[in-house]
Motif scaffolding. Sequence first.
Motif, short mmCIF file in Angstrom:
data_model
loop_
_atom_site.label_atom_id
_atom_site.label_comp_id
_atom_site.label_asym_id
_atom_site.label_seq_id
_atom_site.Cartn_x
_atom_site.Cartn_y
_atom_site.Cartn_z
N THR A 1 -0.10 18.55 4.05
CA THR A 1 -1.55 17.78 4.21
C THR A 1 -1.33 16.67 3.43
O THR A 1 -0.66 16.45 2.32
CB THR A 1 -2.69 18.51 3.62
N GLN A 2 -2.25 15.49 3.88
CA GLN A 2 -2.32 14.16 3.36
C GLN A 2 -3.85 13.88 3.50
O GLN A 2 -4.38 13.95 4.51
CB GLN A 2 -1.55 13.29 3.78
N ASN A 3 -4.48 13.77 2.40
CA ASN A 3 -5.98 13.48 2.40
C ASN A 3 -6.16 11.89 1.89
O ASN A 3 -5.50 11.62 0.61
CB ASN A 3 -6.70 14.28 1.61
N GLY A 4 -6.93 11.17 2.53
CA GLY A 4 -7.14 9.87 2.06
C GLY A 4 -8.46 9.48 2.39
O GLY A 4 -9.36 10.11 2.76
N THR A 5 -8.63 8.05 2.21
CA THR A 5 -10.05 7.41 2.58
C THR A 5 -9.87 6.37 3.66
O THR A 5 -8.66 6.00 3.83
CB THR A 5 -10.31 6.80 1.41
N LEU A 6 -10.98 6.03 4.21
CA LEU A 6 -10.62 4.79 5.13
C LEU A 6 -11.97 3.97 5.11
O LEU A 6 -13.16 4.46 4.90
CB LEU A 6 -10.70 5.19 6.48
N VAL A 7 -11.86 2.63 5.54
CA VAL A 7 -13.17 1.76 5.55
C VAL A 7 -12.81 1.21 6.93
O VAL A 7 -11.62 0.50 7.50
CB VAL A 7 -13.17 0.75 4.59
N GLY A 8 -13.93 1.07 8.02
CA GLY A 8 -13.72 0.25 9.02
C GLY A 8 -14.92 -0.56 9.52
O GLY A 8 -16.01 -0.39 8.89
N GLN A 9 -14.56 -1.52 10.16
CA GLN A 9 -15.65 -2.45 10.53
C GLN A 9 -15.32 -2.92 11.97
O GLN A 9 -14.15 -3.45 12.14
CB GLN A 9 -15.53 -3.72 9.57
#
Length: 200
Positions: free
Chosen positions: A188-196
């Motif tokens: 697994t890899q866990n991350g964050t995201l921001v979208g616009q």
Amino acid sequence: MSSNGKPKPPTAPTPQLPITVPRRTRRRWTALAAGAVLAVAAVLSAAPTASAASSTTCTGGSTITYQPGLTYTPRTVAYTETDSLNSCLSTDPAITSGTSGSSIVLDQASCLAPPSIVRDPAFTITWNTGEQSVVDLTFTEVVLGGTEQVTGTGPVISGKFPGGNATVVWLYPVLNLLQCATGQGVTTQNGTLVGQITSP
């Protein structure tokens, strides 16, 4: 997305140019064998654009699973990504969250795999309203200080916010070198995201 080249911690970073790949070819195999890293890409603004007729900005998390896990031995691996846009601020007050995901099969995948291009469908966001936005993204990937940043930009080609411009930024830790050396590998890899998404 990230691969780490040798079973030892990366050496001091050496900046290189970003890698740009078409559509959702993105991620997974950024070579770090000699401790090479990539220059930092621009991060999108977290606030809606004042001049836009419509704007939606979301933050959330991303989880990637590899089955079986990535090791130093190349093998066929099922790759699944689940993105959760948990908190959205939109000029459409009905939009409060969204989800996206993809599943593909990677051939000869390993922690030592060189950069490769794998195509899968356009990036689709399913909003909490049941509506969808289909976005044709081009991706730029950079790695710096043990963090991989993937930035996708492109137009909304169908669904909600047609003709809008989208930017999505994912942040992940690079693969764990010690875990690559185990029989289970990196699962697994866990991350964050921001979208616009903005529309003129």
